[in-house]
Motif scaffolding. Structure first.
Motif, PDB file in Angstrom:
ATOM      1  N   SER A   1      66.193 -37.084 -24.041  1.00 49.26           N
ATOM      2  CA  SER A   1      67.643 -37.151 -24.003  1.00 49.26           C
ATOM      3  C   SER A   1      68.510 -37.979 -24.030  1.00 49.26           C
ATOM      4  O   SER A   1      67.989 -39.365 -24.407  1.00 49.26           O
ATOM      5  CB  SER A   1      67.499 -36.964 -21.801  1.00 49.26           C
ATOM      6  OG  SER A   1      67.462 -35.639 -21.232  1.00 49.26           O
TER       7      SER A   1
ATOM      8  N   THR B   1      71.045 -32.471 -23.309  1.00 48.82           N
ATOM      9  CA  THR B   1      69.576 -32.851 -22.140  1.00 48.82           C
ATOM     10  C   THR B   1      68.503 -32.144 -21.631  1.00 48.82           C
ATOM     11  O   THR B   1      68.825 -30.799 -21.860  1.00 48.82           O
ATOM     12  CB  THR B   1      71.071 -32.247 -20.790  1.00 48.82           C
ATOM     13  OG1 THR B   1      72.224 -33.568 -20.551  1.00 48.82           O
ATOM     14  CG2 THR B   1      69.821 -32.855 -19.221  1.00 48.82           C
TER      15      THR B   1
ATOM     16  N   SER C   1      71.712 -28.236 -23.435  1.00 45.67           N
ATOM     17  CA  SER C   1      70.537 -28.336 -22.354  1.00 45.67           C
ATOM     18  C   SER C   1      69.539 -27.448 -22.357  1.00 45.67           C
ATOM     19  O   SER C   1      69.813 -26.395 -22.459  1.00 45.67           O
ATOM     20  CB  SER C   1      71.225 -28.365 -20.805  1.00 45.67           C
ATOM     21  OG  SER C   1      71.084 -28.385 -19.555  1.00 45.67           O
TER      22      SER C   1
END
Lengths: 114, 115
Positions: free
Chosen positions: B85, B112, B12
């Protein structure tokens, strides 16, 4: 651009049925491949073919067969579908004449076996 | 036994920052490496590749680095964007001049990018 077309985006079949997944490419590629993709397992090679009527087993060929009668078409066959064959199936093709060429993928067939 | 490993199932990153995706391999015969990007319900799309005779290859925001002695490659995305993403797959093939073109894939890393 290379175009790899898989005949169905979504397919629902019943246990025990014989299932055909079709793949066609328009770039005269010799090499074609069938994969399945499952969460956490990545892409696993089922079968591949480097010429008409030629085929090679990949890493997980059990329960599957393939057919390559014409250069542009590579079919994956589930002889007797089972629920553990529910998966995303991906077809790819690649030219053989250069050692470093990427495989080009179709959009996949999401197959559900009930 | 997996010959190509992506040990991070997810990553992330904030928009604008660098994303670094890693990949390790065990087969010293591999000489061509690729990264693919995959959105849900679509097929993988080729992103960038590198031959073993090089240690870096750039294409816009994407750079792949290869460390042959460590059997390690990485994909850098700078700057990261929300549209990046996706699941990223590392792949490798062996045998320069091979006509079979078989690829060995890692299990993928879900990237992400958040705003």
């Amino acid at each position: 651009d290379v175009k790899v077309t898989q005949s169905s985006r979504y397919l629902v079949k019943r246990t025990g049925e014989k299932v055909f997944l079709e793949c066609v490419q328009d770039m005269d590629h010799e090499n074609m491949f069938w994969y399945r993709q499952d969460p956490g397992l990545g892409l696993r090679l089922i079968y591949f073919s480097y010429d008409v009527k030629m085929k090679e087993k990949g890493d997980i060929p059990e329960g599957y067969s393939v057919s390559r009668e014409k250069k542009e078409r590579f079919s994956l066959i589930l002889e007797s579908a089972s629920t553990n064959q529910t998966s995303m199936y991906l077809c790819a093709s690649r030219p053989p004449w250069a050692s470093n060429q990427p495989q080009h993928f179709g959009d996949g067939t999401r197959l559900s076996i009930l | 036994d997996q010959q190509v490993k992506q040990n991070s199932p997810s990553l992330s990153v904030q928009e604008g920052r660098i994303s670094i995706l890693n990949c390790d391999y065990t087969n010293s015969m591999f000489d061509y490496f690729l990264w693919y990007k995959k959105y849900p319900a679509e097929g993988p799309t080729f992103l960038i590749s590198i031959s073993s005779i090089k240690d870096k290859n750039e294409d816009g925001r994407f750079t792949v680095f290869l460390n042959k002695s460590a059997k390690h490659l990485s994909l850098h995305i700078v700057p990261s964007q929300p549209g990046d993403s996706a699941v990223y797959f590392c792949a490798a093939s062996e045998g320069r001049g091979s006509t079979l073109g078989r690829l060995y894939f890692g299990r993928g890393t879900q990237l992400t990018v958040w705003p």
